[in-house]
Enzyme design. Structure first.
Site, PDB file in Angstrom:
ATOM      1  N   CYS A   1      -9.221   0.367  10.159  1.00  0.00           N
ATOM      2  CA  CYS A   1     -10.377  -0.227   9.478  1.00  0.00           C
ATOM      3  C   CYS A   1     -11.457  -0.671  10.457  1.00  0.00           C
ATOM      4  O   CYS A   1     -12.611  -0.765  10.103  1.00  0.00           O
ATOM      5  CB  CYS A   1      -9.955  -1.426   8.655  1.00  0.00           C
ATOM      6  SG  CYS A   1      -8.947  -0.913   7.324  1.00  0.00           S
TER       7      CYS A   1
ATOM      8  N   SER B   1       0.842  -1.205   0.000  1.00  0.00           N
ATOM      9  CA  SER B   1       0.000   0.000   0.000  1.00  0.00           C
ATOM     10  C   SER B   1       0.875   1.252   0.000  1.00  0.00           C
ATOM     11  O   SER B   1       1.832   1.340   0.781  1.00  0.00           O
ATOM     12  CB  SER B   1      -0.883  -0.007   1.243  1.00  0.00           C
ATOM     13  OG  SER B   1      -1.604   1.193   1.333  1.00  0.00           O
TER      14      SER B   1
ATOM     15  N   THR C   1      -7.326   3.633 -16.471  1.00  0.00           N
ATOM     16  CA  THR C   1      -6.234   4.559 -16.816  1.00  0.00           C
ATOM     17  C   THR C   1      -5.328   4.741 -15.599  1.00  0.00           C
ATOM     18  O   THR C   1      -5.798   4.935 -14.480  1.00  0.00           O
ATOM     19  CB  THR C   1      -6.818   5.922 -17.259  1.00  0.00           C
ATOM     20  OG1 THR C   1      -7.700   5.663 -18.351  1.00  0.00           O
ATOM     21  CG2 THR C   1      -5.720   6.872 -17.692  1.00  0.00           C
TER      22      THR C   1
HETATM   23  N1  PLP Z   1      -3.274  -4.850   4.945  1.00  0.00           N
HETATM   24  C1  PLP Z   1      -2.817  -4.343   6.084  1.00  0.00           C
HETATM   25  C2  PLP Z   1      -1.998  -5.201   6.988  1.00  0.00           C
HETATM   26  C3  PLP Z   1      -3.128  -3.023   6.447  1.00  0.00           C
HETATM   27  O1  PLP Z   1      -2.663  -2.527   7.620  1.00  0.00           O
HETATM   28  C4  PLP Z   1      -3.899  -2.244   5.574  1.00  0.00           C
HETATM   29  C5  PLP Z   1      -4.296  -0.868   5.938  1.00  0.00           C
HETATM   30  O2  PLP Z   1      -4.608  -0.554   7.064  1.00  0.00           O
HETATM   31  C6  PLP Z   1      -4.345  -2.820   4.362  1.00  0.00           C
HETATM   32  C7  PLP Z   1      -4.008  -4.124   4.091  1.00  0.00           C
HETATM   33  C8  PLP Z   1      -5.192  -2.052   3.396  1.00  0.00           C
HETATM   34  O3  PLP Z   1      -4.442  -1.054   2.732  1.00  0.00           O
HETATM   35  P1  PLP Z   1      -5.195   0.041   1.858  1.00  0.00           P
HETATM   36  O4  PLP Z   1      -5.621   1.117   2.795  1.00  0.00           O
HETATM   37  O5  PLP Z   1      -4.159   0.505   0.866  1.00  0.00           O
HETATM   38  O6  PLP Z   1      -6.336  -0.624   1.192  1.00  0.00           O
END
Ligand code: PLP
Length: 330
Positions: A325, A199, A237
């Protein structure tokens, strides 16, 4: 705004100035669509190529194995669903119970349409048990999906050993490496990784850009159809400025050679030492000798985490009680 002390870099990071400067031309004058053939598109094309080269170098991958995506959630979804689509006779996947929600919810979706998922447990230090992994493998297991480092406690998982086990049993191996990039070496070849997610916004590049590494010889089905971009593996794109920013962030990691990590680990250890010396009834969570340099997971017994978070917030200190999240989950 008053001065803040930002201690939540696993939630997101500030865009680095060098990253921002690398991106700016693509938000101003270099606005060509990279798919066009006129020469105005050439610089854009070249700089996407350079970004791809930097990501590939960081992972010891080939450039044609690097797909730019909109985020790591998309990369995780794409990798897991592609594995399922390309193994139609197999119905079993293995993951852990402490993955990011973009892995866990994709697994739950697959369960809802008839797949079986084994969620490996973790011990009190957040470690998985490789014997449990071994005993979970079935003839119809087609994917093991395990994060490289955990976002909340920082544990680094035994990816090399898991890669070996996956290979031995002919099972695809997906790694969510979002929290490991920049914290330690990632060599996809040495580790036996088939697909891997990154990411941008966890490594001082902007939100809204990610990477999916897909090993050359594995069957792959895109999640997003509609164009020939990204070698026909991900339509849309290209988000040129953000891709260039992500490439620059990878270049900075390569140039730094993990020196910053040593400084951050020392600061983290100093903070933990001072907390231990000054506050009683404190518990430090995680695999303390095997975690990423920037993570400290602490419980203060008798203190409610949310109350502490709000008290620190009013003092200008940003911390989390869990992953971003899940912060708004009722
Ligand atoms: N995987 C992990 C371990 C993360 O900590 C996160 C983000 O908090 C993600 C995936 C998701 O990343 P993105 O925000 O780019 O979707």
């Amino acid at each position: 705004m008053n001065k803040i002390i930002y201690l939540d870099n696993n939630a997101t990071t500030k865009v680095d100035n060098e990253v921002l400067n690398a991106m700016l031309p693509y938000l101003k004058s270099e606005y060509a669509n990279p798919s066009n053939v006129y020469s105005f598109s050439n610089k854009v094309k070249n700089d996407i190529r350079l970004a791809r080269t930097n990501v590939a170098k960081l992972l010891n991958a080939n450039t044609n194995e690097i797909i730019f995506t909109s985020c790591a959630s998309e990369s995780n979804n794409t990798a897991i669903l592609s594995a399922a689509r390309n193994n139609p006779t197999k119905k079993h996947l293995i993951t852990t119970c402490i993955e990011h929600s973009s892995v866990l919810q994709t697994m739950e979706y697959l369960e809802s349409i008839g797949y079986d998922v084994t969620y490996l447990s973790v011990d009190t230090k957040g470690r998985i048990n490789l014997d449990e992994l071994y005993s979970s493998i079935r003839p119809d297991t087609f994917l093991i999906s395990i994060m490289f480092a955990n976002n909340e406690i920082g544990n680094i998982f035994p990816i090399k050993e898991i890669g070996r086990i996956a290979k031995k049993y002919g099972i695809l191996f997906h790694v969510d490496a979002v929290q490991m990039v920049g914290k330690g070496k990632i060599d996809v070849q040495e580790l036996g990784i088939d697909t891997l997610s990154i990411s941008g916004h966890k490594i001082y590049a902007p939100k809204g850009v990610g990477v999916l590494y897909v090993k050359n010889d594995i069957p792959f089905t895109p999640l997003i159809f509609g164009g020939h971009q990204e070698n026909s593996m991900r339509a849309g794109t290209e988000n040129v400025a953000y891709i260039v920013g992500l490439g620059k962030a990878c270049e900075l990691i390569l140039n730094d050679n993990y020196h910053t990590n040593i400084r951050i680990a020392n600061l983290r250890d100093y903070m933990e030492r001072r907390i231990k010396e000054n506050i009683s009834n404190v518990i430090f969570y995680g695999d303390l000798n095997n975690r990423t340099s920037n993570v400290s997971s602490i419980a203060f017994l008798g203190v409610n985490g949310k109350d502490l978070l709000f008290a620190l917030d009013s003092a200008g200190v940003c911390v989390s009680t869990g992953s971003a999240c899940s912060a708004r989950t009722p």
